[in-house]
Design a protein around this motif. Sequence first.
Motif, PDB file in Angstrom:
ATOM      1  N   VAL A  40       4.743   3.941  -6.625  1.00  0.00           N
ATOM      2  CA  VAL A  40       3.703   3.362  -7.468  1.00  0.00           C
ATOM      3  C   VAL A  40       2.395   3.522  -6.718  1.00  0.00           C
ATOM      4  O   VAL A  40       2.300   3.169  -5.540  1.00  0.00           O
ATOM      5  CB  VAL A  40       3.975   1.862  -7.756  1.00  0.00           C
ATOM      6  N   SER A  41       1.398   4.078  -7.390  1.00  0.00           N
ATOM      7  CA  SER A  41       0.089   4.216  -6.759  1.00  0.00           C
ATOM      8  C   SER A  41      -0.968   3.683  -7.708  1.00  0.00           C
ATOM      9  O   SER A  41      -0.841   3.830  -8.923  1.00  0.00           O
ATOM     10  CB  SER A  41      -0.193   5.678  -6.396  1.00  0.00           C
ATOM     11  N   GLU A  42      -1.970   3.056  -7.120  1.00  0.00           N
ATOM     12  CA  GLU A  42      -3.085   2.570  -7.938  1.00  0.00           C
ATOM     13  C   GLU A  42      -4.377   2.760  -7.178  1.00  0.00           C
ATOM     14  O   GLU A  42      -4.442   2.544  -5.966  1.00  0.00           O
ATOM     15  CB  GLU A  42      -2.886   1.116  -8.344  1.00  0.00           C
ATOM     16  N   GLU A  43      -5.388   3.194  -7.906  1.00  0.00           N
ATOM     17  CA  GLU A  43      -6.680   3.399  -7.279  1.00  0.00           C
ATOM     18  C   GLU A  43      -7.291   2.050  -6.951  1.00  0.00           C
ATOM     19  O   GLU A  43      -7.211   1.105  -7.739  1.00  0.00           O
ATOM     20  CB  GLU A  43      -7.611   4.200  -8.196  1.00  0.00           C
ATOM     21  N   ARG A  44      -7.858   1.944  -5.777  1.00  0.00           N
ATOM     22  CA  ARG A  44      -8.540   0.716  -5.333  1.00  0.00           C
ATOM     23  C   ARG A  44     -10.002   1.039  -5.101  1.00  0.00           C
ATOM     24  O   ARG A  44     -10.328   2.089  -4.545  1.00  0.00           O
ATOM     25  CB  ARG A  44      -7.933   0.198  -4.026  1.00  0.00           C
ATOM     26  N   TYR A  45     -10.849   0.144  -5.519  1.00  0.00           N
ATOM     27  CA  TYR A  45     -12.290   0.318  -5.306  1.00  0.00           C
ATOM     28  C   TYR A  45     -12.699  -0.605  -4.176  1.00  0.00           C
ATOM     29  O   TYR A  45     -12.869  -1.802  -4.369  1.00  0.00           O
ATOM     30  CB  TYR A  45     -13.054   0.024  -6.601  1.00  0.00           C
ATOM     31  N   ILE A  46     -12.779  -0.052  -2.971  1.00  0.00           N
ATOM     32  CA  ILE A  46     -13.123  -0.848  -1.792  1.00  0.00           C
ATOM     33  C   ILE A  46     -14.317  -0.208  -1.097  1.00  0.00           C
ATOM     34  O   ILE A  46     -14.527   0.998  -1.182  1.00  0.00           O
ATOM     35  CB  ILE A  46     -11.930  -0.979  -0.811  1.00  0.00           C
ATOM     36  N   GLU A  47     -15.071  -1.040  -0.419  1.00  0.00           N
ATOM     37  CA  GLU A  47     -16.245  -0.557   0.318  1.00  0.00           C
ATOM     38  C   GLU A  47     -15.849   0.075   1.650  1.00  0.00           C
ATOM     39  O   GLU A  47     -16.517   0.969   2.132  1.00  0.00           O
ATOM     40  CB  GLU A  47     -17.218  -1.712   0.581  1.00  0.00           C
ATOM     41  N   LYS A  48     -14.756  -0.415   2.229  1.00  0.00           N
ATOM     42  CA  LYS A  48     -14.331   0.040   3.559  1.00  0.00           C
ATOM     43  C   LYS A  48     -14.056   1.539   3.559  1.00  0.00           C
ATOM     44  O   LYS A  48     -13.413   2.066   2.655  1.00  0.00           O
ATOM     45  CB  LYS A  48     -13.077  -0.717   3.993  1.00  0.00           C
ATOM     46  N   ARG A  49     -14.537   2.207   4.585  1.00  0.00           N
ATOM     47  CA  ARG A  49     -14.242   3.615   4.808  1.00  0.00           C
ATOM     48  C   ARG A  49     -13.447   3.712   6.103  1.00  0.00           C
ATOM     49  O   ARG A  49     -13.923   3.314   7.162  1.00  0.00           O
ATOM     50  CB  ARG A  49     -15.535   4.451   4.915  1.00  0.00           C
ATOM     51  N   PHE A  50     -12.227   4.203   6.000  1.00  0.00           N
ATOM     52  CA  PHE A  50     -11.375   4.338   7.173  1.00  0.00           C
ATOM     53  C   PHE A  50     -11.867   5.491   8.031  1.00  0.00           C
ATOM     54  O   PHE A  50     -12.329   6.500   7.521  1.00  0.00           O
ATOM     55  CB  PHE A  50      -9.922   4.562   6.749  1.00  0.00           C
ATOM     56  N   GLU A  51     -11.741   5.329   9.336  1.00  0.00           N
ATOM     57  CA  GLU A  51     -12.198   6.368  10.274  1.00  0.00           C
ATOM     58  C   GLU A  51     -11.121   7.400  10.574  1.00  0.00           C
ATOM     59  O   GLU A  51     -11.422   8.520  10.967  1.00  0.00           O
ATOM     60  CB  GLU A  51     -12.666   5.723  11.583  1.00  0.00           C
ATOM     61  N   ARG A  52      -9.859   7.028  10.407  1.00  0.00           N
ATOM     62  CA  ARG A  52      -8.740   7.911  10.741  1.00  0.00           C
ATOM     63  C   ARG A  52      -7.533   7.467   9.926  1.00  0.00           C
ATOM     64  O   ARG A  52      -7.609   6.517   9.169  1.00  0.00           O
ATOM     65  CB  ARG A  52      -8.439   7.846  12.239  1.00  0.00           C
ATOM     66  N   PHE A  53      -6.404   8.143  10.121  1.00  0.00           N
ATOM     67  CA  PHE A  53      -5.151   7.718   9.510  1.00  0.00           C
ATOM     68  C   PHE A  53      -4.263   7.160  10.602  1.00  0.00           C
ATOM     69  O   PHE A  53      -4.079   7.801  11.646  1.00  0.00           O
ATOM     70  CB  PHE A  53      -4.443   8.885   8.802  1.00  0.00           C
ATOM     71  N   GLU A  54      -3.728   5.968  10.376  1.00  0.00           N
ATOM     72  CA  GLU A  54      -2.940   5.279  11.402  1.00  0.00           C
ATOM     73  C   GLU A  54      -1.575   4.884  10.881  1.00  0.00           C
ATOM     74  O   GLU A  54      -1.398   4.622   9.689  1.00  0.00           O
ATOM     75  CB  GLU A  54      -3.674   4.015  11.862  1.00  0.00           C
ATOM     76  N   GLN A  55      -0.627   4.808  11.809  1.00  0.00           N
ATOM     77  CA  GLN A  55       0.714   4.301  11.515  1.00  0.00           C
ATOM     78  C   GLN A  55       0.774   2.875  12.036  1.00  0.00           C
ATOM     79  O   GLN A  55       0.510   2.629  13.203  1.00  0.00           O
ATOM     80  CB  GLN A  55       1.739   5.180  12.206  1.00  0.00           C
ATOM     81  N   HIS A  56       1.143   1.946  11.192  1.00  0.00           N
ATOM     82  CA  HIS A  56       1.289   0.529  11.611  1.00  0.00           C
ATOM     83  C   HIS A  56       2.748   0.177  11.743  1.00  0.00           C
ATOM     84  O   HIS A  56       3.609   0.804  11.206  1.00  0.00           O
ATOM     85  CB  HIS A  56       0.654  -0.410  10.603  1.00  0.00           C
TER      86      HIS A  56
END
Length: 98
Positions: free
Chosen positions: A82-98
């Motif tokens: 399931v995917s849904e578009e989110r409208y957020i101000e945050k811009r991620f700097e990289r891709f991380e594994q948590h």
Amino acid sequence: MPSPDLDIRIETYYVHVKGLVQGVGFRHATLRRAHALGVRGWVANLEDGSVEAMIQGPANQVDLMLEWLRRGPPHARVTDLVSEERYIEKRFERFEQH
């Protein structure tokens, strides 16, 4: 041919992946694929055995990442995404594994 604004506009999608997606290298493979495509965000395991991710980048790269997540790495068995578009101000700097 894609319009030029597909390469400029940044999209953000929240993704929830179910199936055999833990213990099969899903997060690590997602991290590698995200780096290869140039998308940003994160991926994490959930307690119920599923995986969640936030994918951010140009529309065409996000689409390619979502397409890959529907299959996952070779040993994974994705049964639902399931995917849904989110409208957020945050811009991620990289891709991380948590």
